[in-house]
Design an enzyme around this catalytic site. Structure first.
Site, short mmCIF file in Angstrom:
data_model
loop_
_atom_site.label_atom_id
_atom_site.label_comp_id
_atom_site.label_asym_id
_atom_site.label_seq_id
_atom_site.Cartn_x
_atom_site.Cartn_y
_atom_site.Cartn_z
N HIS A 191 -6.42 -7.52 13.59
CA HIS A 191 -5.85 -8.13 14.50
C HIS A 191 -4.88 -7.21 14.95
CE1 HIS A 191 -1.41 -9.82 14.64
NE2 HIS A 191 -2.09 -10.54 15.46
N SER A 192 -4.72 -7.30 16.57
CA SER A 192 -3.67 -6.64 16.96
C SER A 192 -4.14 -5.22 17.28
CB SER A 192 -2.20 -6.75 16.36
OG SER A 192 -1.20 -6.14 17.43
N LEU A 193 -3.21 -4.39 16.68
CA LEU A 193 -3.51 -2.90 16.58
C LEU A 193 -4.60 -2.59 15.88
CD1 LEU A 193 -2.98 0.17 17.36
CD2 LEU A 193 -1.54 0.21 15.46
N GLY A 228 -7.25 -4.75 15.32
CA GLY A 228 -8.39 -5.03 16.31
C GLY A 228 -8.72 -4.19 17.36
N HIS A 251 1.96 -14.23 18.78
CA HIS A 251 1.13 -13.22 18.60
C HIS A 251 0.85 -13.33 17.10
CE1 HIS A 251 -0.94 -9.46 18.95
NE2 HIS A 251 -0.14 -8.99 17.99
#
Length: 630
Positions: free
Chosen positions: A319-321, A323, A429
C-alpha cells in the site's frame, strides 16, 4: 493331443505376461516426472513394436484456491541501522499486536478469518535468467553507463504462470487485508533471528523505528508466498515512527529532483539541481541506489525470502510507498504484483535503469505490456491520482514532494468522485478506509487498463554526467552592517559630544538670496492681470498717512448692588464713553506694520481688508498690538 498342447501353451504365455508385468512395476524408479514417457516392459532395441504406455497427465492447473497464513515478519534496516536484517518467525504461541494507522492504538491479534485468494493464468514478459546475481549485474551496469542495459530478444521470455485472479472481489479484499496488517510482537516476548549484520542492536530499535518491514504469507502447501511491504506512515511531521525515513524515500523516488525546485516546504533529500528546472540525472540515480534506501533494502529482503522458499511462486503486494516498492521489485524480477493506492512509480523505474524488452523505451516504463502489475485505487485519493503536490495540498504542508503521475502496468480505478460524490482528500488514502468504504461496498471489481499518454516532469531538463562531479547548491544571504561616518576631528569623544578643548569642524554653506518686488495695478486670484509687469529691485518709499479724527466707541459699565437670578435688580445703570487715540499704519516694500498708520492702497486689497478688520478688533477690545508681520 494337439488341443492339449495349445491349452498348455496359452497358460504358459499368460503366466509369462503376468510375471513380466509385475517385474516391470517393481523395476520402475521411485520418482517419475509426470511429463516423461513411462513404459511397461520397454521393447528391445531391434523390436518394431512399442510396449504399453501410461497415459500422460496435462500440465499443473494454474487455476486454484489458496489459503494464506502469516509465517514471518522481516525487518530491514536502512538509514540508522543499514546492516540490520532480522526475521521473526510466527509460531502458534507467538503473541502479536496489530498497530493502527496512526501507530497509537494496539490490540491483540487473533487469526480467526482465513485469508483466501484465487489464482488464474497470468502472462508476464520477463528475463529468462532472474538470479539475483545476474540482476545486480544489469543494475550496476546501468548506474555506470547512465542508462539501462540493452538486451537481445533471446534474453526475454513470455511465461504463463499462476497469478492472483484480480477479477474476483474476494481475492482483491484478501490482498488489501494483507497490506493493512501492521504487526508487532508483544514487548518482552521477542524472538529474533538475525540473518546478517551485527547482533548487538539496542532494545530501543524496534518496529516503530527505522527500516523497511515486510510480512510474509504462505499457503498450506508452501507453493505460493506473498510478500507485503509496509507503506508510508500517515503522520505528516517528523518524529513519529518511520515517518522521517518514509519522507526521505518518498521525496527521493517520486519527486522530479529530490524535493528541490518546488515549494520551500518540501524536504530536500539530495543536492542535484543545477539551475531552475535543470538537474543532474546521474546524481539522482546514485542517491536512489544508496544501500540505505528502500529499493536496495527491498531487493535484499526479497533475496532472503526466496532463499527460504526457493521453489515457491512469489507474489508481491503493498500500500502507498510499499505498493510502489512492490511494483519496482515486480518489474525487476518479473513477479505478479497487486497494489493499493500506490504512489505513481514509472518515474523511479526509469531512473533506476531497469531492463526493458526490445521495442520498449526504458525511459518510459509505463508503455510496457505484460508486466503482471495491477494498481487498485480510487479517484478521490490525490496520492494515487498523482495530484498531491499543489501549493495548498496537505502533502506539501507535510514536506512531501509527490510530483510523479504515471503508473506502470495496469490501473484498476474505482470512480468514487463520480459514483459517490466524494471530494479529493488525503484522508481517503488510508488503507483501512479503502477496505471498508470502497472495496467492500462495490459489488464488482473495476476493469483494469494501462495508462496512455502519461509523462512525468515535462518542465524539467535532465542531463547525465560521469558521476565525478561535485554538485553544490549556492545560497545567497544579505547582511546589513551599519556604518557611522564622523566629520569631526575628535580625540576624546564623550557621551554628550567631544571632550577636546578645541575641535576642528569643516563646513561649507552656500546661500542664495533673491529679492523680487512686483508692482501690480490689477491683482487677480491666480496672479497679476496687468499686461506688463515691472520688476524693480529698488525698495519702494514708505508712505505714511495720519488720521487725526478721533473715533469714539461706547463702552457700557454696569455696577450692580442687588444681583438676582435673572439679572441685576438695581433701578439704574451707568454708561461711559472711551475715545481711542489716533491710529496710523506704515506700509513699506519689505513688510506691512500695524503700528500707527494705515496704507494708502499700495498694498494688496486682501491686505487692506485684513488691516481694517484688525483695527476694528483693536478698538473694540482695547488690545495693544505692538507688531504684526504679514
Amino acid at each position: 493331443m494337439k488341443s492339449s498342447q495349445r491349452r498348455i501353451k496359452r497358460h504358459a504365455m499368460r503366466d509369462m505376461s503376468i510375471s513380466t508385468l509385475l517385474l516391470s512395476v517393481v523395476l520402475l524408479p521411485s520418482v517419475v516426472s509426470a511429463n516423461d514417457h513411462v513404459y511397461f516392459n520397454p521393447p528391445s532395441p531391434g523390436s518394431p513394436f512399442l510396449g504399453p504406455q501410461i497415459p500422460l497427465t496435462g500440465p499443473p492447473s494454474l487455476t486454484n484456491e489458496h489459503e494464506f497464513t502469516l509465517r514471518h515478519i522481516y525487518e530491514r534496516g536502512t538509514n540508522d541501522q543499514p546492516d540490520l536484517h532480522r526475521r521473526l518467525d510466527i509460531k502458534p504461541h507467538t503473541r502479536l499486536w496489530a498497530v493502527s494507522d496512526d501507530g497509537l492504538e494496539k490490540e491483540l491479534v487473533t487469526f480467526d478469518t482465513p485469508l483466501v485468494a484465487s489464482s488464474s493464468p497470468l502472462t508476464i514478459q520477463r528475463l529468462a535468467d532472474r538470479r539475483p546475481s545476474v540482476i545486480e549485474g544489469y543494475l550496476t551496469a546501468a548506474r555506470y553507463n547512465g542508462e539501462a542495459v540493452a538486451l537481445s530478444s533471446s534474453d526475454w521470455v513470455m511465461d504463463t504462470l499462476a497469478g492472483p485472479d484480480v477479477t474476483k472481489k474476494e481475492t482483491v479484499l484478501t490482498f488489501a487485508k494483507m497490506t493493512a496488517n501492521d504487526y508487532i510482537e508483544e514487548p518482552g516476548t521477542e524472538d529474533w533471528n538475525y540473518i546478517h549484520g551485527r547482533f548487538n542492536y539496542s532494545s530501543s530499535f524496534g518496529w516503530q523505528s527505522d527500516g523497511l518491514r515486510g510480512h510474509i504469507y504462505a499457503d498450506t502447501k508452501n507453493n505460493t508466498i506473498v510478500i507485503s511491504l509496509k507503506g508510508t506512515s500517515p503522520a505528516l511531521f517528523d518524529g513519529a515512527g518511520t515517518t522521517t525515513n518514509d519522507k526521505i524515500n518518498d521525496n527521493l523516488f517520486f519527486s522530479c529532483c529530490c524535493g528541490q525546485g518546488g515549494s520551500y516546504l518540501w524536504r530536500q533529500v539530495c543536492d542535484c539541481q543545477q539551475s531552475a528546472f535543470t538537474a543532474n540525472l546521474t546524481c539522482i540515480a546514485e542517491a536512489m541506489n544508496d544501500e540505505n534506501k528502500y529499493y536496495r533494502a527491498a531487493i535484499d529482503l526479497y533475496t532472503n525470502v526466496t532463499d527460504m522458499y526457493p521453489d515457491a511462486n512469489v507474489w508481491m503486494t503493498g500500500h502507498s510507498l510499499g505498493g510502489a516498492m512492490s511494483s519496482l521489485l515486480g518489474l525487476t524480477f518479473g513477479l505478479p504484483v497487486v497494489t493499493f493506492e500506490a504512489v505513481p512509480e514509472a518515474l523511479p523505474a526509469a531512473r533506476l535503469g531497469l531492463p526493458s524488452p526490445p521495442g520498449h523505451d526504458p525511459r518510459l516504463p509505463q508503455t510496457r505490456k505484460y508486466t503482471g502489475t495491477y494498481h487498485f485505487g480510487h479517484t478521490a485519493d490525490p496520492v494515487y491520482m498523482g495530484t498531491c503536490n499543489g501549493v495548498g495540498s496537505i502533502c506539501t504542508w507535510g514536506g512531501y514532494a509527490m510530483e510523479s503521475a504515471c503508473h506502470t502496468g495496469q490501473m484498476c480505478v474505482y470512480d468514487t468522485v463520480e459514483d459517490k460524490g466524494w471530494r479529493v482528500a488525503l484522508s481517503t488514502h488510508r488503507i483501512k478506509a479503502v477496505i471498508s468504504d470502497v472495496l467492500e461496498v462495490y459489488d464488482n471489481v473495476p476493469p483494469c487498463a494501462a495508462e496512455e499518454e502519461c509523462y512525468d516532469c515535462e518542465l524539467w531538463k535532465f542531463f547525465r554526467s560521469n558521476g565525478s562531479e561535485t554538485t553544490t547548491t549556492s545560497r545567497t544571504s544579505t547582511t546589513t552592517t551599519p556604518t557611522t561616518t564622523r566629520t569631526l576631528t575628535c580625540e576624546t569623544p564623550g557621551w554628550w559630544g567631544c571632550l577636546d578643548e578645541s575641535t576642528t569642524t569643516t563646513a561649507t554653506t552656500a546661500t542664495s538670496t533673491t529679492t523680487t518686488t512686483s508692482t501690480c495695478k490689477t491683482p487677480g486670484w491666480f496672479g497679476c492681470k496687468d499686461s506688463t509687469t515691472t520688476v524693480d529691485a529698488t525698495a519702494a518709499p514708505t508712505v505714511t498717512t495720519t488720521i487725526a479724527t478721533p473715533t469714539t466707541f461706547p463702552i457700557s459699565s454696569t455696577t450692580c448692588k442687588d444681583p438676582g437670578w435673572f439679572g441685576c435688580r438695581d433701578p439704574s445703570s451707568t454708561t461711559a464713553s472711551v475715545t481711542a487715540p489716533p491710529f496710523s499704519t506704515s506700509t513699506s516694500s519689505d513688510h506691512v506694520r500695524a503700528d500707527h498708520s494705515i496704507g494708502d492702497g499700495a498694498a494688496h486689497p486682501l491686505t487692506r481688508m485684513y488691516l481694517e478688520r484688525l483695527r476694528q478688533v483693536e478698538f473694540a477690545w482695547g488690545s495693544d498690538i505692538e507688531h504684526y508681520e504679514i
